[in-house]
Design an enzyme around this catalytic site. Structure first.
Site, PDB file in Angstrom:
ATOM      1  N   GLY A 181       0.834  -1.213   0.000  1.00  0.00           N
ATOM      2  CA  GLY A 181       0.000   0.000   0.000  1.00  0.00           C
ATOM      3  C   GLY A 181       0.863   1.254   0.000  1.00  0.00           C
ATOM      4  O   GLY A 181       1.886   1.297   0.681  1.00  0.00           O
ATOM      5  N   VAL A 195      17.772   8.414  -3.755  1.00  0.00           N
ATOM      6  CA  VAL A 195      18.407   8.827  -5.017  1.00  0.00           C
ATOM      7  C   VAL A 195      19.540   9.810  -4.745  1.00  0.00           C
ATOM      8  O   VAL A 195      20.674   9.632  -5.207  1.00  0.00           O
ATOM      9  CB  VAL A 195      17.350   9.443  -5.974  1.00  0.00           C
ATOM     10  N   ARG A 240       1.076  -4.996  -5.183  1.00  0.00           N
ATOM     11  CA  ARG A 240       1.372  -6.218  -4.425  1.00  0.00           C
ATOM     12  C   ARG A 240       1.601  -7.290  -5.490  1.00  0.00           C
ATOM     13  O   ARG A 240       0.845  -7.392  -6.443  1.00  0.00           O
ATOM     14  CB  ARG A 240       0.190  -6.570  -3.521  1.00  0.00           C
ATOM     15  N   ASP A 262       5.831  -5.325   6.034  1.00  0.00           N
ATOM     16  CA  ASP A 262       6.362  -6.668   6.288  1.00  0.00           C
ATOM     17  C   ASP A 262       6.339  -7.574   5.058  1.00  0.00           C
ATOM     18  O   ASP A 262       7.286  -8.319   4.809  1.00  0.00           O
ATOM     19  CB  ASP A 262       5.559  -7.340   7.406  1.00  0.00           C
ATOM     20  N   THR A 267       4.395   2.205   5.653  1.00  0.00           N
ATOM     21  CA  THR A 267       2.991   1.760   5.738  1.00  0.00           C
ATOM     22  C   THR A 267       2.268   2.670   6.718  1.00  0.00           C
ATOM     23  O   THR A 267       2.819   3.013   7.778  1.00  0.00           O
ATOM     24  CB  THR A 267       2.857   0.294   6.196  1.00  0.00           C
ATOM     25  N   ASP A 277      -0.022   1.766   8.534  1.00  0.00           N
ATOM     26  CA  ASP A 277      -0.567   0.948   9.625  1.00  0.00           C
ATOM     27  C   ASP A 277       0.299   0.903  10.894  1.00  0.00           C
ATOM     28  O   ASP A 277      -0.181   0.460  11.933  1.00  0.00           O
ATOM     29  CB  ASP A 277      -0.775  -0.506   9.158  1.00  0.00           C
ATOM     30  N   ASP A 320       2.499  -1.135  11.584  1.00  0.00           N
ATOM     31  CA  ASP A 320       2.570  -2.513  12.070  1.00  0.00           C
ATOM     32  C   ASP A 320       3.879  -3.226  11.699  1.00  0.00           C
ATOM     33  O   ASP A 320       3.876  -4.418  11.407  1.00  0.00           O
ATOM     34  CB  ASP A 320       1.361  -3.324  11.569  1.00  0.00           C
ATOM     35  N   ARG A 323     -17.599  14.959  14.078  1.00  0.00           N
ATOM     36  CA  ARG A 323     -17.998  15.295  15.442  1.00  0.00           C
ATOM     37  C   ARG A 323     -18.987  16.472  15.447  1.00  0.00           C
ATOM     38  O   ARG A 323     -19.983  16.461  16.170  1.00  0.00           O
ATOM     39  CB  ARG A 323     -16.735  15.677  16.216  1.00  0.00           C
ATOM     40  N   GLY A 328      -5.924   0.206   9.013  1.00  0.00           N
ATOM     41  CA  GLY A 328      -4.918  -0.389   9.892  1.00  0.00           C
ATOM     42  C   GLY A 328      -4.779  -1.886   9.711  1.00  0.00           C
ATOM     43  O   GLY A 328      -4.046  -2.538  10.442  1.00  0.00           O
ATOM     44  N   ARG A 329      -5.556  -2.422   8.765  1.00  0.00           N
ATOM     45  CA  ARG A 329      -5.567  -3.870   8.522  1.00  0.00           C
ATOM     46  C   ARG A 329      -5.833  -4.614   9.844  1.00  0.00           C
ATOM     47  O   ARG A 329      -6.856  -4.362  10.459  1.00  0.00           O
ATOM     48  CB  ARG A 329      -4.258  -4.336   7.883  1.00  0.00           C
TER      49      ARG A 329
HETATM   50  O1  F6P Z   1      -1.555  -1.384   4.573  1.00  0.00           O
HETATM   51  C1  F6P Z   1      -2.216  -0.199   4.296  1.00  0.00           C
HETATM   52  C2  F6P Z   1      -3.689  -0.446   4.064  1.00  0.00           C
HETATM   53  O2  F6P Z   1      -4.311   0.770   3.717  1.00  0.00           O
HETATM   54  C3  F6P Z   1      -4.425  -1.109   5.225  1.00  0.00           C
HETATM   55  O3  F6P Z   1      -4.738  -0.201   6.258  1.00  0.00           O
HETATM   56  C4  F6P Z   1      -5.616  -1.699   4.528  1.00  0.00           C
HETATM   57  O4  F6P Z   1      -6.119  -2.795   5.237  1.00  0.00           O
HETATM   58  C5  F6P Z   1      -5.024  -2.129   3.206  1.00  0.00           C
HETATM   59  O5  F6P Z   1      -3.865  -1.351   2.999  1.00  0.00           O
HETATM   60  C6  F6P Z   1      -5.931  -1.980   2.024  1.00  0.00           C
HETATM   61  O6  F6P Z   1      -5.280  -2.543   0.944  1.00  0.00           O
HETATM   62  P1  F6P Z   1      -5.688  -2.340  -0.576  1.00  0.00           P
HETATM   63  O7  F6P Z   1      -5.045  -1.076  -1.060  1.00  0.00           O
HETATM   64  O8  F6P Z   1      -5.117  -3.533  -1.257  1.00  0.00           O
HETATM   65  O9  F6P Z   1      -7.174  -2.265  -0.625  1.00  0.00           O
END
Ligand code: F6P
Length: 324
Positions: free
Chosen positions: A15, A28, A76, A107, A129, A131, A133, A158, A174-175
């Site tokens: 992502g 670079v 990916r 990761d 990322t 996330d 993570d 809000r 955040g997956r």
């Molecule tokens: O890893 C970043 C992220 O935006 C996550 O928060 C989310 O779950 C995922 O990528 C979404 O992936 P995609 O772009 O493949 O829909």
């Protein structure tokens, strides 16, 4: 003696995250300053396998530090998960004289980086990322921008929530990890913060908290729900039925991945990109750059991938304490 690296490749994978461009620019310019040649590899490992390369000079990274997304595009790549795909990638690197590689991603991307390093291409990972993570690092490129972007949207929700005296469930990305949710929850003063690492699915407790808040005169009830829990729409329907309080769900989605990076993301990404090239110039391979205990450091990729990261208990407790 470490072999001298003359030509490096740089790619972004997984992502996209705001600040990736700042990292590419740093890679670079640091490499050029060290007399290395640099090629940009488009669309992550897919572009490596399809030889979608572009030469990078000083000016190819002008005017990008402030831009979201990644100028190299990202993807990916399933093929790179196979031994055959990795071997093919390493062959292509050798064919083009690429003896070092910087992989900016999470990761999943680091597994590819490790495999490429095992095939003899000196490879360094940089954590990119939203996330947060990546276990070995307290910081990942894009998280800071993502939480600030989300927070701006939450503040707006809000306002309308208060005007209508509604309950609002706001789902953030955040997956499987709850870091974005936790930071947004503390940052917006949410009444409830639901994290996949902590949530016990006790919806009755949530409902009681909403009813209690209303009795005490609260005009809105903000619930920050992590993507790893999901189901915000059905949760909203159930809460409305149980409390009689109008409840709406908003899924913030991809807006969290876009936009101009914050200063923190620009600076940290620049530091990490530069650090990665330093490692390559020292002949290092199979390392991942990290920010840990206030310092830029590096770890063996295998060790980094085995590390576990948990939600900071103190941050979680403070989030809980301030929302009650
Ligand atoms: O890893 C970043 C992220 O935006 C996550 O928060 C989310 O779950 C995922 O990528 C979404 O992936 P995609 O772009 O493949 O829909």
């Amino acid at each position: 003696m470490a072999k001298e690296i003359k030509k490096i490749g740089v790619l972004t994978s997984g992502g996209d995250a705001p600040g990736m461009n700042a990292a590419i620019r740093a890679v670079v310019r640091t490499a050029l300053a060290k007399g290395m040649e640099v090629v940009g590899i488009e669309k992550g490992y897919n572009g490596l396998l399809n030889e979608e390369f572009r030469p990078m000079d000083k000016h190819s990274v002008s005017d990008i530090i402030q831009r979201g997304g990644t100028i190299l595009y990202t993807a990916r790549c399933l093929e790179f998960m196979s031994d055959e795909g990795v071997r093919k990638g390493a062959e292509i690197c050798r064919k083009h004289g690429i003896d070092g590689m910087v992989v900016i991603g999470g990761d999943g991307s680091f597994r590819g980086a490790r495999d490429l390093a095992n095939e003899g291409i000196n490879t360094i990972g940089v954590p990119g990322t939203i996330d947060l993570d990546v276990a070995c690092s307290d910081y990942t490129i894009g998280f800071d921008t993502a939480v600030n972007t989300a927070l701006e949207a939450i503040d707006k929700i809000r306002d309308t929530s208060t005007s209508h005296e509604r309950c609002s469930i706001i789902e953030v990305m955040g997956r499987h990890a709850g870091y974005i949710a936790l930071w947004c929850g503390i940052g917006c003063g949410a009444e409830d913060i639901l994290l996949p690492e902590k949530y016990d699915n006790d919806e009755q407790e949530l409902i009681n908290h909403i009813i209690d808040g209303r009795k005490k005169g609260k005009k809105h009830h903000l619930i920050i729900n992590a993507e790893g829990i999901g189901h915000s729409e059905s949760m909203a329907r159930r809460i409305e039925a149980a409390t009689g309080i109008e409840t709406r769900a908003t899924i913030l989605g991809y807006m969290q991945r876009g936009g101009s990076p914050t200063c923190t993301d620009r600076v940290y990404a620049s530091m990490m990109g530069s650090y990665a090239v330093e490692l390559l110039s020292e002949g290092k391979s199979n390392r991942v750059v990290a920010h840990s205990k206030g310092k830029f450091v590096d770890f063996d990729i295998n060790e980094a991938l085995e590390m576990k990261k948990n939600i900071d208990e103190y941050e979680f407790l403070v989030g809980e304490l301030l929302s009650k």
